[in-house]
Design a protein around this motif. Sequence first.
Motif, PDB file in Angstrom:
ATOM      1  N   THR A   1       0.853  -1.179   0.000  1.00 23.84           N
ATOM      2  CA  THR A   1       0.000   0.000   0.000  1.00 23.84           C
ATOM      3  C   THR A   1       0.882   1.219   0.000  1.00 23.84           C
ATOM      4  O   THR A   1       1.826   1.307  -0.759  1.00 23.84           O
ATOM      5  CB  THR A   1      -0.932  -0.021   1.220  1.00 23.84           C
ATOM      6  OG1 THR A   1      -0.131  -0.120   2.407  1.00 23.84           O
ATOM      7  CG2 THR A   1      -1.872  -1.203   1.176  1.00 23.84           C
TER       8      THR A   1
ATOM      9  N   SER B   1     -10.079  -2.990  -1.336  1.00 19.49           N
ATOM     10  CA  SER B   1      -9.898  -2.065  -0.224  1.00 19.49           C
ATOM     11  C   SER B   1      -8.488  -1.515  -0.270  1.00 19.49           C
ATOM     12  O   SER B   1      -7.637  -2.002  -1.015  1.00 19.49           O
ATOM     13  CB  SER B   1     -10.147  -2.774   1.115  1.00 19.49           C
ATOM     14  OG  SER B   1      -9.213  -3.826   1.293  1.00 19.49           O
TER      15      SER B   1
ATOM     16  N   HIS C   1      -5.330   0.292   2.542  1.00 18.39           N
ATOM     17  CA  HIS C   1      -4.953   0.369   3.948  1.00 18.39           C
ATOM     18  C   HIS C   1      -3.805   1.359   4.132  1.00 18.39           C
ATOM     19  O   HIS C   1      -2.990   1.530   3.223  1.00 18.39           O
ATOM     20  CB  HIS C   1      -4.501  -1.005   4.469  1.00 18.39           C
ATOM     21  CG  HIS C   1      -5.535  -2.079   4.337  1.00 18.39           C
ATOM     22  ND1 HIS C   1      -5.875  -2.624   3.121  1.00 18.39           N
ATOM     23  CD2 HIS C   1      -6.305  -2.706   5.260  1.00 18.39           C
ATOM     24  CE1 HIS C   1      -6.816  -3.543   3.309  1.00 18.39           C
ATOM     25  NE2 HIS C   1      -7.091  -3.611   4.589  1.00 18.39           N
TER      26      HIS C   1
ATOM     27  N   TYR D   1      -1.260   0.840   5.904  1.00 16.01           N
ATOM     28  CA  TYR D   1      -0.108   0.048   6.326  1.00 16.01           C
ATOM     29  C   TYR D   1       0.041  -1.125   5.362  1.00 16.01           C
ATOM     30  O   TYR D   1      -0.924  -1.562   4.733  1.00 16.01           O
ATOM     31  CB  TYR D   1      -0.307  -0.482   7.753  1.00 16.01           C
ATOM     32  CG  TYR D   1      -1.742  -0.869   8.040  1.00 16.01           C
ATOM     33  CD1 TYR D   1      -2.292  -2.045   7.531  1.00 16.01           C
ATOM     34  CD2 TYR D   1      -2.565  -0.036   8.780  1.00 16.01           C
ATOM     35  CE1 TYR D   1      -3.607  -2.381   7.763  1.00 16.01           C
ATOM     36  CE2 TYR D   1      -3.889  -0.359   9.014  1.00 16.01           C
ATOM     37  CZ  TYR D   1      -4.403  -1.534   8.511  1.00 16.01           C
ATOM     38  OH  TYR D   1      -5.716  -1.858   8.727  1.00 16.01           O
TER      39      TYR D   1
ATOM     40  N   ARG E   1       0.701  -5.102   4.128  1.00 14.10           N
ATOM     41  CA  ARG E   1       0.242  -6.411   4.602  1.00 14.10           C
ATOM     42  C   ARG E   1       1.046  -7.509   3.921  1.00 14.10           C
ATOM     43  O   ARG E   1       1.449  -7.380   2.773  1.00 14.10           O
ATOM     44  CB  ARG E   1      -1.240  -6.615   4.276  1.00 14.10           C
ATOM     45  CG  ARG E   1      -2.192  -5.667   4.979  1.00 14.10           C
ATOM     46  CD  ARG E   1      -3.604  -5.831   4.452  1.00 14.10           C
ATOM     47  NE  ARG E   1      -3.711  -5.357   3.080  1.00 14.10           N
ATOM     48  CZ  ARG E   1      -4.690  -5.727   2.243  1.00 14.10           C
ATOM     49  NH1 ARG E   1      -5.596  -6.590   2.637  1.00 14.10           N
ATOM     50  NH2 ARG E   1      -4.732  -5.248   1.018  1.00 14.10           N
TER      51      ARG E   1
ATOM     52  N   ARG F   1      -1.379  -7.441   9.352  1.00 12.69           N
ATOM     53  CA  ARG F   1      -1.432  -6.023   9.023  1.00 12.69           C
ATOM     54  C   ARG F   1      -0.387  -5.329   9.887  1.00 12.69           C
ATOM     55  O   ARG F   1      -0.474  -5.341  11.115  1.00 12.69           O
ATOM     56  CB  ARG F   1      -2.826  -5.467   9.307  1.00 12.69           C
ATOM     57  CG  ARG F   1      -3.916  -6.093   8.437  1.00 12.69           C
ATOM     58  CD  ARG F   1      -5.303  -5.711   8.918  1.00 12.69           C
ATOM     59  NE  ARG F   1      -6.337  -6.197   8.017  1.00 12.69           N
ATOM     60  CZ  ARG F   1      -7.639  -6.150   8.289  1.00 12.69           C
ATOM     61  NH1 ARG F   1      -8.058  -5.641   9.447  1.00 12.69           N
ATOM     62  NH2 ARG F   1      -8.523  -6.606   7.420  1.00 12.69           N
TER      63      ARG F   1
ATOM     64  N   LEU G   1       0.672  -2.669  11.550  1.00 11.39           N
ATOM     65  CA  LEU G   1       0.188  -1.383  12.049  1.00 11.39           C
ATOM     66  C   LEU G   1       1.325  -0.465  12.472  1.00 11.39           C
ATOM     67  O   LEU G   1       1.198   0.758  12.421  1.00 11.39           O
ATOM     68  CB  LEU G   1      -0.755  -1.609  13.237  1.00 11.39           C
ATOM     69  CG  LEU G   1      -1.922  -2.583  13.028  1.00 11.39           C
ATOM     70  CD1 LEU G   1      -2.726  -2.708  14.308  1.00 11.39           C
ATOM     71  CD2 LEU G   1      -2.811  -2.123  11.884  1.00 11.39           C
TER      72      LEU G   1
ATOM     73  N   ASN H   1       2.451   3.950   8.180  1.00  7.79           N
ATOM     74  CA  ASN H   1       1.190   4.262   8.845  1.00  7.79           C
ATOM     75  C   ASN H   1       1.366   5.496   9.720  1.00  7.79           C
ATOM     76  O   ASN H   1       1.982   5.435  10.783  1.00  7.79           O
ATOM     77  CB  ASN H   1       0.741   3.064   9.686  1.00  7.79           C
ATOM     78  CG  ASN H   1      -0.586   3.307  10.379  1.00  7.79           C
ATOM     79  OD1 ASN H   1      -1.308   4.255  10.057  1.00  7.79           O
ATOM     80  ND2 ASN H   1      -0.910   2.453  11.336  1.00  7.79           N
TER      81      ASN H   1
ATOM     82  N   PRO I   1      -6.530  -0.794  13.549  1.00  3.86           N
ATOM     83  CA  PRO I   1      -6.746  -1.293  12.185  1.00  3.86           C
ATOM     84  C   PRO I   1      -7.770  -0.413  11.473  1.00  3.86           C
ATOM     85  O   PRO I   1      -8.874  -0.204  11.984  1.00  3.86           O
ATOM     86  CB  PRO I   1      -7.290  -2.709  12.408  1.00  3.86           C
ATOM     87  CG  PRO I   1      -6.925  -3.059  13.817  1.00  3.86           C
ATOM     88  CD  PRO I   1      -6.918  -1.779  14.576  1.00  3.86           C
ATOM     89  N   ARG I   2      -7.403   0.114  10.300  1.00  3.43           N
ATOM     90  CA  ARG I   2      -8.295   1.024   9.580  1.00  3.43           C
ATOM     91  C   ARG I   2      -8.334   0.685   8.092  1.00  3.43           C
ATOM     92  O   ARG I   2      -7.767   1.393   7.270  1.00  3.43           O
ATOM     93  CB  ARG I   2      -7.833   2.470   9.754  1.00  3.43           C
ATOM     94  CG  ARG I   2      -7.931   3.001  11.174  1.00  3.43           C
ATOM     95  CD  ARG I   2      -7.482   4.449  11.250  1.00  3.43           C
ATOM     96  NE  ARG I   2      -7.467   4.943  12.609  1.00  3.43           N
ATOM     97  CZ  ARG I   2      -8.507   5.463  13.233  1.00  3.43           C
ATOM     98  NH1 ARG I   2      -9.665   5.551  12.591  1.00  3.43           N
ATOM     99  NH2 ARG I   2      -8.408   5.892  14.469  1.00  3.43           N
ATOM    100  N   PRO I   3      -8.999  -0.392   7.708  1.00  9.23           N
ATOM    101  CA  PRO I   3      -9.169  -0.649   6.275  1.00  9.23           C
ATOM    102  C   PRO I   3     -10.202   0.295   5.675  1.00  9.23           C
ATOM    103  O   PRO I   3     -11.195   0.644   6.319  1.00  9.23           O
ATOM    104  CB  PRO I   3      -9.651  -2.104   6.238  1.00  9.23           C
ATOM    105  CG  PRO I   3     -10.305  -2.318   7.565  1.00  9.23           C
ATOM    106  CD  PRO I   3      -9.584  -1.442   8.546  1.00  9.23           C
TER     107      PRO I   3
ATOM    108  N   TYR J   1     -12.725   0.671   2.381  1.00  9.31           N
ATOM    109  CA  TYR J   1     -13.310  -0.199   1.372  1.00  9.31           C
ATOM    110  C   TYR J   1     -13.878   0.608   0.210  1.00  9.31           C
ATOM    111  O   TYR J   1     -14.470   1.672   0.403  1.00  9.31           O
ATOM    112  CB  TYR J   1     -14.390  -1.081   1.999  1.00  9.31           C
ATOM    113  CG  TYR J   1     -13.815  -2.047   2.990  1.00  9.31           C
ATOM    114  CD1 TYR J   1     -13.261  -3.248   2.567  1.00  9.31           C
ATOM    115  CD2 TYR J   1     -13.778  -1.741   4.352  1.00  9.31           C
ATOM    116  CE1 TYR J   1     -12.698  -4.123   3.475  1.00  9.31           C
ATOM    117  CE2 TYR J   1     -13.216  -2.612   5.263  1.00  9.31           C
ATOM    118  CZ  TYR J   1     -12.674  -3.804   4.819  1.00  9.31           C
ATOM    119  OH  TYR J   1     -12.107  -4.663   5.715  1.00  9.31           O
TER     120      TYR J   1
END
Length: 413
Positions: free
Chosen positions: A17, A86, A88, A90, A92, A118, A120, A125, A131-133, A135
């Motif tokens: 990301t 989605s 993010h 951060y 993955r 994930r 974080l 980040n 956690p903040r996905p 979408y």
Amino acid sequence: MVAPKLLLGLFLCLLGTTALATTRSPRLGGTERCSLQRLTASQPSQRYEYEGGSIELWNVYEDQFQCVGVEPVRKTIHPNSLSLPSFHPYPRLVFIEQGAVHWTYNDGNQDVVAVAIRDLNNPANQLDMQPRPFYLAGGSASQSSTPWQQGKGSQQQGSFNFQNIFSGFDTELLAEAFNSDPQIVRAMQESRNRGLIVTVQQPMQFVTPDEQQQGQSRQQQAGRGGGLNGLEETICSAKLLYNLDSQREADVYSRQAGKLNYVNQHKLPVLSYLDLSAEKGYLQPNALFSPHWAVNNHAILYVLRGNARVQIVSNSGQTVLDQQVNRGDIVVVPQFFATTAQAGESGFEWVAFKTNRSPMKSPVAGYTSVFRALPLEVITNAYQISPSQAQNLKTNRETESMLFSPQWTSQRS
């Protein structure tokens, strides 16, 4: 159709990301979060069912996950189902435990099971440790029956209410942005409570380039004098898949003990941007993973098959974990905490996510160990043992490294 190689092995998929656009910087502080008195193997604490599969989450508020700064996730995608897109804040790492997947669409005949972390605490980040996905499609108002324990006090109910980002925009503005009919935009904004994984009405088909053909094309270009200017593998076209199940490419292999496969920035250059890596290992029945510590990373270990007795020791010499772990368990091993594992009668297979692009470990026994490098006199005086006993400590495993065959166990039995 999925490329044939996806049907042959277990793969590590990297979903980069915003980390791809950042420069390397220190991870977030917070050493107070790693004052751990006890670690434990854990299973998911939340499970959410959708029409096309399910998502299971571990409790990110547990001290051990706060220490290493990650959230583990396990996603199951049913055949002919799609995990909605989605993004993010951060990076993955995703390990395909079972099945073969094309992007986030399962066009196979069995469930795809993907285990991910994930990261974080990654410098990419700039928000917080939540956690903040975000979408681009779908929506849900689902709730789990088990509340999360948040920190040392309050609880957070296991709710997972969200709408996609388009639902928050004005319909007319979006219609103008897409130069599209407002009715189509409203369909994008409506969630219809389908969740995050949906069933596809008609099978989807994709055209994908064959990686081997791409490699041959590059070689032919170089042979024609075109040359490679070093910019061919840009971030947008970087290789994102790596087979961690190849015995031929094992980094450590022992017929009696097992094997280890690593993937780091040297094997998969995109990892240098994510500052993450992974390891897949297998121990033969009763074989031993050498006691060791991680020099520059935390490790999040996920059990794929079999079982093992795992021990972890803190800097104070306290045993913070001594437990048999089984399939589906996750074990957190913080940086510098010493650890070892002995496989059970059915062997032990795992994948470990590492919070460094080039992780290093320091074993205390074996050919590449600290003990083998120490002078004999140092060992003799440190433990008040005879020189011959010290020599045995240095050389008893001199033909093995990291993975040990069960010689001592068999002698005792």
